[in-house]
Design a protein around this motif. Sequence first.
Motif, PDB file in Angstrom:
ATOM      1  N   UNK A   1       0.825  -1.208   0.000  1.00  0.00           N
ATOM      2  CA  UNK A   1       0.000   0.000   0.000  1.00  0.00           C
ATOM      3  C   UNK A   1       0.861   1.261   0.000  1.00  0.00           C
ATOM      4  N   UNK A   2       1.933   1.271   0.810  1.00  0.00           N
ATOM      5  CA  UNK A   2       2.821   2.431   0.844  1.00  0.00           C
ATOM      6  C   UNK A   2       3.505   2.628  -0.508  1.00  0.00           C
ATOM      7  N   UNK A   3       3.929   1.553  -1.140  1.00  0.00           N
ATOM      8  CA  UNK A   3       4.568   1.656  -2.455  1.00  0.00           C
ATOM      9  C   UNK A   3       3.581   2.210  -3.485  1.00  0.00           C
ATOM     10  N   UNK A   4       2.324   1.783  -3.415  1.00  0.00           N
ATOM     11  CA  UNK A   4       1.317   2.281  -4.349  1.00  0.00           C
ATOM     12  C   UNK A   4       1.075   3.782  -4.143  1.00  0.00           C
ATOM     13  N   UNK A   5       1.011   4.232  -2.893  1.00  0.00           N
ATOM     14  CA  UNK A   5       0.803   5.655  -2.603  1.00  0.00           C
ATOM     15  C   UNK A   5       1.987   6.471  -3.111  1.00  0.00           C
ATOM     16  N   UNK A   6       3.216   6.026  -2.839  1.00  0.00           N
ATOM     17  CA  UNK A   6       4.397   6.743  -3.318  1.00  0.00           C
ATOM     18  C   UNK A   6       4.470   6.759  -4.843  1.00  0.00           C
ATOM     19  N   UNK A   7       4.082   5.678  -5.474  1.00  0.00           N
ATOM     20  CA  UNK A   7       4.063   5.620  -6.937  1.00  0.00           C
ATOM     21  C   UNK A   7       3.060   6.639  -7.486  1.00  0.00           C
ATOM     22  N   UNK A   8       1.885   6.726  -6.884  1.00  0.00           N
ATOM     23  CA  UNK A   8       0.868   7.689  -7.312  1.00  0.00           C
ATOM     24  C   UNK A   8       1.350   9.125  -7.107  1.00  0.00           C
ATOM     25  N   UNK A   9       1.894   9.426  -5.935  1.00  0.00           N
ATOM     26  CA  UNK A   9       2.382  10.775  -5.649  1.00  0.00           C
ATOM     27  C   UNK A   9       3.537  11.156  -6.572  1.00  0.00           C
ATOM     28  N   UNK A  10       4.421  10.221  -6.845  1.00  0.00           N
ATOM     29  CA  UNK A  10       5.537  10.482  -7.756  1.00  0.00           C
ATOM     30  C   UNK A  10       5.049  10.747  -9.176  1.00  0.00           C
ATOM     31  N   UNK A  11       4.079  10.003  -9.636  1.00  0.00           N
ATOM     32  CA  UNK A  11       3.518  10.229 -10.971  1.00  0.00           C
ATOM     33  C   UNK A  11       2.818  11.576 -11.062  1.00  0.00           C
ATOM     34  N   UNK A  12       2.091  11.949 -10.014  1.00  0.00           N
ATOM     35  CA  UNK A  12       1.408  13.236  -9.988  1.00  0.00           C
ATOM     36  C   UNK A  12       2.420  14.387  -9.991  1.00  0.00           C
ATOM     37  N   UNK A  13       3.491  14.254  -9.205  1.00  0.00           N
ATOM     38  CA  UNK A  13       4.536  15.276  -9.165  1.00  0.00           C
ATOM     39  C   UNK A  13       5.181  15.413 -10.542  1.00  0.00           C
ATOM     40  N   UNK A  14       5.445  14.281 -11.188  1.00  0.00           N
ATOM     41  CA  UNK A  14       6.073  14.316 -12.509  1.00  0.00           C
ATOM     42  C   UNK A  14       5.163  15.000 -13.534  1.00  0.00           C
TER      43      UNK A  14
END
Length: 145
Positions: free
Chosen positions: A24-37
């Motif tokens: 779950x933490x990896x999925x949240x970080x992946x989403x936040x990283x994609x949004x930032x990009x």
Amino acid sequence: MRKLLTKEGSANLLEVILITAIILMAAVYFFLGGNWMKLRMDHGNDSLAANTADSVARVNSNNGLNCVVDGCGSSGHCPHWSSLGYIGYFDNIGNKIVGEKPKGYNEYSTMEIGRQQYHGEPGTMVIKVIAKEGEIVVSWELGKQ
């Protein structure tokens, strides 16, 4: 048959909870990283549009001496002339300067040109180009509604 009934090698409850939390933490970080990009790319696209508008205006106007609008053979009185200078608007679809204000095309809510910042909702702002006496000024303003 005995191997199927033994619990050797199976995960206990703590391990299952930790593995689930890590996923779950990896999925949240992946989403936040994609949004930032995406936000960084949108900001870069707006900066690139401003640079392109400046370059096209320089070519069209002979470095700010003539009209900035594509195809305007301003002999005599130019319709794009005002007291501010020759005014045109960057069309991001055709990468050219037009005389009529197009619909907004900014992708980010804060645009920068040099040290100047402009604010507007995405899809509402256009680039305005003014040329007068060898000087070209590029800025963002509200587009056609």
